[in-house]
Design a protein around this motif. Sequence first.
Motif, PDB file in Angstrom:
ATOM      1  N   GLY A  37       0.817  -1.217   0.000  1.00 17.95           N
ATOM      2  CA  GLY A  37       0.000   0.000   0.000  1.00 17.95           C
ATOM      3  C   GLY A  37       0.847   1.262   0.000  1.00 17.95           C
ATOM      4  N   VAL A  81      10.450   6.510  -8.449  1.00 16.37           N
ATOM      5  CA  VAL A  81      10.444   5.068  -8.686  1.00 16.37           C
ATOM      6  C   VAL A  81      10.506   4.808 -10.180  1.00 16.37           C
ATOM      7  N   GLU A 109       9.706   1.701 -12.773  1.00 15.87           N
ATOM      8  CA  GLU A 109       9.042   0.390 -12.728  1.00 15.87           C
ATOM      9  C   GLU A 109       8.970  -0.250 -14.112  1.00 15.87           C
ATOM     10  N   THR A 124      -0.094  -8.464 -12.207  1.00 14.71           N
ATOM     11  CA  THR A 124      -0.166  -7.105 -12.777  1.00 14.71           C
ATOM     12  C   THR A 124       0.965  -6.867 -13.775  1.00 14.71           C
ATOM     13  N   LEU A 135      -1.244   4.995 -10.538  1.00 15.68           N
ATOM     14  CA  LEU A 135      -2.008   3.950  -9.857  1.00 15.68           C
ATOM     15  C   LEU A 135      -2.543   2.819 -10.726  1.00 15.68           C
ATOM     16  N   PRO A 138      -1.252  -0.070 -11.385  1.00 17.07           N
ATOM     17  CA  PRO A 138      -1.125  -1.388 -10.749  1.00 17.07           C
ATOM     18  C   PRO A 138      -2.251  -1.649  -9.744  1.00 17.07           C
ATOM     19  N   VAL A 139      -2.658  -0.610  -9.023  1.00 18.64           N
ATOM     20  CA  VAL A 139      -3.674  -0.787  -7.986  1.00 18.64           C
ATOM     21  C   VAL A 139      -5.079  -0.726  -8.580  1.00 18.64           C
ATOM     22  N   SER A 187      -6.072  -0.638 -12.029  1.00 21.45           N
ATOM     23  CA  SER A 187      -6.366  -1.440 -13.220  1.00 21.45           C
ATOM     24  C   SER A 187      -5.655  -2.793 -13.208  1.00 21.45           C
ATOM     25  N   GLY A 188      -4.948  -3.106 -12.135  1.00 24.50           N
ATOM     26  CA  GLY A 188      -4.223  -4.383 -12.087  1.00 24.50           C
ATOM     27  C   GLY A 188      -3.159  -4.489 -13.159  1.00 24.50           C
ATOM     28  N   GLN A 189      -2.576  -3.360 -13.538  1.00 24.20           N
ATOM     29  CA  GLN A 189      -1.620  -3.374 -14.644  1.00 24.20           C
ATOM     30  C   GLN A 189      -0.338  -2.641 -14.288  1.00 24.20           C
ATOM     31  N   SER A 190       0.759  -3.363 -14.191  1.00 18.80           N
ATOM     32  CA  SER A 190       2.059  -2.704 -14.111  1.00 18.80           C
ATOM     33  C   SER A 190       2.793  -2.955 -15.434  1.00 18.80           C
ATOM     34  N   GLN A 191       4.078  -2.695 -15.481  1.00 20.84           N
ATOM     35  CA  GLN A 191       4.880  -2.834 -16.707  1.00 20.84           C
ATOM     36  C   GLN A 191       4.217  -2.125 -17.913  1.00 20.84           C
ATOM     37  N   LEU A 192       3.673  -0.946 -17.660  1.00 22.78           N
ATOM     38  CA  LEU A 192       3.013  -0.167 -18.713  1.00 22.78           C
ATOM     39  C   LEU A 192       3.970   0.223 -19.837  1.00 22.78           C
ATOM     40  N   GLY A 193       5.255   0.291 -19.545  1.00 14.39           N
ATOM     41  CA  GLY A 193       6.218   0.664 -20.579  1.00 14.39           C
ATOM     42  C   GLY A 193       6.134  -0.277 -21.762  1.00 14.39           C
ATOM     43  N   LEU A 206       3.857  -2.582 -22.331  1.00 18.12           N
ATOM     44  CA  LEU A 206       2.475  -2.683 -22.829  1.00 18.12           C
ATOM     45  C   LEU A 206       2.172  -1.586 -23.842  1.00 18.12           C
ATOM     46  N   VAL A 256       8.060   2.860 -16.556  1.00 21.56           N
ATOM     47  CA  VAL A 256       7.178   3.759 -15.818  1.00 21.56           C
ATOM     48  C   VAL A 256       8.010   4.560 -14.828  1.00 21.56           C
ATOM     49  N   GLU A 303       7.376   6.809 -11.421  1.00 25.74           N
ATOM     50  CA  GLU A 303       6.296   7.052 -10.455  1.00 25.74           C
ATOM     51  C   GLU A 303       6.760   7.929  -9.307  1.00 25.74           C
ATOM     52  N   ALA A 334       3.839   9.551  -7.374  1.00 24.48           N
ATOM     53  CA  ALA A 334       2.455   9.958  -7.062  1.00 24.48           C
ATOM     54  C   ALA A 334       2.010  11.052  -8.035  1.00 24.48           C
ATOM     55  N   THR A 367      -2.079   5.324  -1.042  1.00 26.76           N
ATOM     56  CA  THR A 367      -0.740   4.736  -1.197  1.00 26.76           C
ATOM     57  C   THR A 367       0.319   5.813  -1.437  1.00 26.76           C
TER      58      THR A 367
END
Lengths: 386, 386
Positions: free
Chosen positions: A57, A78, A80, A127, B51, B53-54, B56-62, B64, B78, B80, B82, B127
Amino acid sequence: MTEVVIAGIGQTPVGEHWDISLRDLALKAIEAAIQDGAGLQPQALYIGNMLAPVISGQSQLGALIADYAGMGWVEACVVEAAGASGGAALRQGFLAVASGMLDMVLVVGVEKFTDQVGTVVDAALATGMDSDYEAVQGLTPNAQAALMMRRYMYEYGVAREVFGGIPLITHANGVGNKNAMFRKAISLETYTGAGIVDDPLNLFDVAPLADGAAALLLTRPELVPQGFPHPLVRISGSSLVTDALALHDRPDPLELKAVRISVERACRQAGIMPKDVDLFELYDASSILAVLSLEAAGFAERGKGWQLAQDGYCSLQGKLPICTMGGLKARGNTGGAVGVYQAVEAVLQLRGQAGQNQVKNAQRALVQSLGGPAATAATHVLQKLT
Amino acid sequence: MTEVVIAGIGQTPVGEHWDISLRDLALKAIEAAIQDGAGLQPQALYIGNMLAPVISGQSQLGALIADYAGMGWVEACVVEAAGASGGAALRQGFLAVASGMLDMVLVVGVEKFTDQVGTVVDAALATGMDSDYEAVQGLTPNAQAALMMRRYMYEYGVAREVFGGIPLITHANGVGNKNAMFRKAISLETYTGAGIVDDPLNLFDVAPLADGAAALLLTRPELVPQGFPHPLVRISGSSLVTDALALHDRPDPLELKAVRISVERACRQAGIMPKDVDLFELYDASSILAVLSLEAAGFAERGKGWQLAQDGYCSLQGKLPICTMGGLKARGNTGGAVGVYQAVEAVLQLRGQAGQNQVKNAQRALVQSLGGPAATAATHVLQKLT
């Protein structure tokens, strides 16, 4: 071109750190790297992290960790790219120093997986896949690796057992790494007798999720004072390459094209051929990914990567040592910290500080972390500065 | 120093895009930026996202998004921080081009908040705060803004109504922005009569969460062909600064020190004083953050920032226009995309393409996005290239 060197390294032991918070893990690695870097003070902090927003979180780790480490008003964020987050953070740190706008940069990989268990972690890991087309069907990274391994067995007519060479090497190498999660060698019998996780993957084909943090202090060689306590390690090649995230979007599910292109670009920048490296810290989140990486990086023909791990070629005394401190399998899979751990370990090798795991006369290391099935590949060539 | 310019811009309308996926939103902005950039082809993609990952359940957007946009084998990840993610991604893109190692870089901000509602979004937003010490107590970003606003009222003896100047300006400016979520001016009566969200914050003190994507194409001026269709905008100052994440860790909760230091560093690099800018795209996630930003950036004394928004000083025709296309309040708060939207809008102003919202003779813009209560501040000075 501006030269970029690694002047300091730090790492925490890898394991289930239920008693150490995310920020404390990062702090330990930072303090170790700054101490190792003889007190050089970074102006920026790039954090490689994969899943803290989902599992702990916590997002905005840059500000959180910079402040906690007492690095007032530094630049921090960060980076990622799933399992390649650490490598991608190193890439950003490299570019930042190469730009000449920052003199000293700290790259920190930190991940805390084991505060959550079961479906929470499965969903979190998913994810990193294509959420709308893969994760939604229930696919997990392990299940995906199992599909790739099954396809490999079918395509090349090999038995499950041929993949055992990879964990045998990594577990043998983990013994000599005091920061590794598992420090016990395994036999082929142990491998073949292990329980199935996702058929045909067994327990030893999958790296264990673990907590840990590692750090690298980057600078330019002319900023390092005379009489510096360690040999410097130069980043002579750096590349970050992406491929289709979803496996079904690729023409060939067994070709890790991002690995190939990323290795080519990093080696071209370093002015070397892949065969010129003395060790390869590859990404063995699963045995099949390790085998496919050896092939895509050009060390073996398609369908023959597993053979390299059979005949001593990839052992510490071999022609191409891999995962010299245990890899993801024995050191532990620390998610977004993996790429930073790999680089720390390669620096130990190039400095001649790898103890009983020392690769003889190591001059050049290839370091690579992957996001998903090499949807992202972050590759660096590290070289002893002479 | 290598000069870095913005050659192309793109944005999607901001709103509740339930019928457009995250990747499609990003694609629309990318296509627009590449078209606007007359077909210049980027080699790298930095994604500002907060956000996914939290939510949309999607990380590694780069990987994608790079793949979905047909940008085969480019570098992508990505970034990040905030609410400052977009500004931090722009900073990374700037450093990458400045390093001379990449010629053309695309910076994309994308966020999709509205697929989730209620406590899911509240928890996701939290978060960005200190999870172990703030979020765990139930604090949300709005509640934190309310605490700061209450403290401000107490400290300086002002009534709630003084904050109304900010949303009056942003809503007035939103009218002329066809991509804004809200295109309706409000009166002081509307403001004072609005329902309370978190006492003393009312509905107009808080920017609405929204979906959207924006993109910037960065390159070096010498790589832009003759006869390029737009004036180029130079990034003459760039800085990213962090402060304590938790508000209680700061000696003074009403001083946004990262704003001050970040503005100082960016202006010093650009060789200007803050008063030399013709507009200020500031971060009005809440009215109180906008007021404190005006003070910390040096445009008003402590306790007097609200006055600038009362007397026309910050209107389009004033001395220091702010949020010229509606800011977060009227354009919509697109999370990790905010910093990129702000830069796109500033480029429109500097090119003279801002339509009815055009700031007369705009030569220099200050652009700033914040993570949390300015735990991260990303600041850029954009300047018309003459």
